[in-house]
Structures are given as structure tokens and as C-alpha cells.
Write a protein that holds these residues in place. Sequence first.
Motif, short mmCIF file in Angstrom:
data_model
loop_
_atom_site.label_atom_id
_atom_site.label_comp_id
_atom_site.label_asym_id
_atom_site.label_seq_id
_atom_site.Cartn_x
_atom_site.Cartn_y
_atom_site.Cartn_z
N GLY A 184 14.35 23.87 31.72
CA GLY A 184 14.60 25.13 32.41
C GLY A 184 15.85 25.08 33.27
N ILE A 185 16.02 24.00 34.00
CA ILE A 185 17.18 23.84 34.90
C ILE A 185 18.48 23.84 34.12
CG2 ILE A 185 18.36 22.15 36.38
CD1 ILE A 185 15.50 21.39 37.42
N LEU A 186 18.52 23.10 33.02
CA LEU A 186 19.74 23.00 32.23
C LEU A 186 20.01 24.27 31.43
CD1 LEU A 186 19.43 19.31 31.02
CD2 LEU A 186 20.99 20.20 32.75
N THR A 187 18.96 24.90 30.94
CA THR A 187 19.13 26.15 30.21
C THR A 187 19.72 27.23 31.11
OG1 THR A 187 17.27 25.63 28.75
CG2 THR A 187 17.95 27.93 28.86
N GLN A 188 19.28 27.23 32.38
CA GLN A 188 19.77 28.22 33.34
C GLN A 188 21.05 27.77 34.06
OE1 GLN A 188 18.47 31.31 33.62
NE2 GLN A 188 17.14 30.68 31.93
N LYS A 189 21.54 26.57 33.69
CA LYS A 189 22.80 26.05 34.23
C LYS A 189 22.80 25.94 35.76
CE LYS A 189 25.72 27.62 30.39
NZ LYS A 189 24.63 27.93 29.47
N VAL A 190 21.67 25.51 36.31
CA VAL A 190 21.58 25.26 37.76
C VAL A 190 22.48 24.09 38.14
CG1 VAL A 190 20.03 24.68 39.67
CG2 VAL A 190 19.23 26.14 37.80
N VAL A 191 22.46 23.05 37.33
CA VAL A 191 23.39 21.93 37.45
C VAL A 191 23.92 21.63 36.06
CG1 VAL A 191 22.23 20.91 39.46
CG2 VAL A 191 21.59 20.17 37.16
N SER A 192 25.02 20.92 36.00
CA SER A 192 25.55 20.50 34.69
C SER A 192 24.79 19.26 34.23
CB SER A 192 27.04 20.19 34.81
OG SER A 192 27.24 19.01 35.58
N PRO A 193 24.82 18.97 32.94
CA PRO A 193 24.14 17.76 32.44
C PRO A 193 24.64 16.49 33.13
CG PRO A 193 24.69 19.18 30.62
CD PRO A 193 25.35 19.78 31.82
#
Length: 270
Positions: free
Chosen positions: A18-27
Motif C-alpha cells: 500500500g505504501i509503495l503503490t501510493q508512493k508515500v516513500v520511494s523504494p
Amino acid sequence: MKLGFIGCGNMAQAMITGILTQKVVSPQELIVSNPREEKTAKLKDEFGIITTTDNREVAKQSDILVLSVKPQVYPAVIKEIRDEVSSEQIIVTIAAGVSMEAAERQFGKEVKIVRVMPNTPALVGEGMSGLCCNEYVTEEEFDLVHKIFESFGKAEKITENLMDAVVGVSGSGPAYVYMFIEAMADAAVAQGLPRKQAYTFAAQTLLGSAKMVLETGQHPGELKDAVCSPAGTTIEAVNVLEKKGMRSAVIEAVTAAAKKNHQLGKKKEK
């Protein structure tokens, strides 16, 4: 901001997706540790995150550190990383039954703790999380963690004494809903509907009904009444559910989960 996860079970994977899909932080800003590399391999391949088998490395690098391991493993993990954790880091706990006081006591020093109870629908961006924090967390820091959990669903600030109730209604809640969907679909199959379609009809009905509650702001009872025509099919079905004790069964189930969470917390404090 560097976001770290110690542990990569189902809940952690749902949150990370969810966090990565929503781009809250970069990988590149997300680091995950797990003793078994195969648990992190899929996430590493799919998103390009940083992975390791060293919990201490994650603790060193993270501004916000999520302890996403089983409750019974918390003492061992905290003992392993506590010398690497500073007073500037934010520790996020997501384990049932582990109070902020218990976690702080295991660290043996003042640490910033945000306690959260998320749930697995985070995987599809529809999670529900309850959050509280200790006195060392600033309002800005809490808002930052709150924003992270809102990136894959809804999040509400609560007081810690309500965490048992949150576990009962939303932490464990998806399991009750899946059982209800399965039961509705079984009945539809018995009436001749193909299995795959039965699951679609049942699941979409629950999804749409939930959105009606959230988006209209109407009381669930009002929405139910609007479906129940006089002497119609729906009120006939509702009458059966009432006779079979659906309400009391659900209330008892949520209460049982909340009580179990409370008992787990008391057991860990001994």
C-alpha cells in the motif's frame, strides 16, 4: 525519510504494498529485514526495495521503524535492536496485546512509540487502522505516521484503552466479513448461481453497502430500512437473521476478540 520494517509477514506485506503503490516513500527509502530471504524476495523483485536479514541494520537506518513481528517475538527483537535505537526515531508497534508501556519497558529507555492496529485490506488500499502514541511523540511526528497509514485506507486516532475494541472490530474483523461473504455465496450457489459469480455478487454487495455507510453518513439502521419494503423479500430475510441471533453472535464475536487481546496484554506484562 527512511522507513524500516522488521518482519515481513502478511500484515507487513500488505502495508508495504500500500505504501509503495501510493508512493508515500520511494523504494530506496524503504528497508525490510526478515530472517528468511524468500519472504522479502517478491517485494524486492516487484518494487526494488532494500532488504536484509539483519534487524540491527534496519534499526540503524530507519527514521520510522515498524516492528511487524509476532507479539511473542517482540522481547527478543527489541533486545536485539535496542542499542541501535535513538531517542529521535519513531517506533511503530502493530502487535496485538503489546502496550506502549510494555514496549518501552523492554527498550529500557525513553523511546517514541506509536501503537497501531491495522488490518489486511491495506493490501488493496482499503485498510482500517487505529493509532495512539506515548508522550514522547510530537504532534507533527504523530501526523506523519498517521499519514502513512492513511495512504492505504482510513486511520483514526484513539486512546490506548480503546485498542482492545479496535482489535475486535477491525483488526480481526476481515475474517468475520469473509465468513459472511462465503455464507452468502454458498446460499446463492444452492439457488443455482455459479460459484465465481456468487462470490462476486456477495463481495460487491458488502463493498457497496460499506461505502453507503461511510459516504452517506446515514445510520446503518436507516439504510437497512430503506431496503426493506413492506411484506417484501428483504424483511423476510432480516426476520430470519434476527431469529437466528445474527446480531448477538456478531457482538459476542467482537467482544471475544477484544477480551482475548486484553488477556494477551496482561499475560505479556507478567
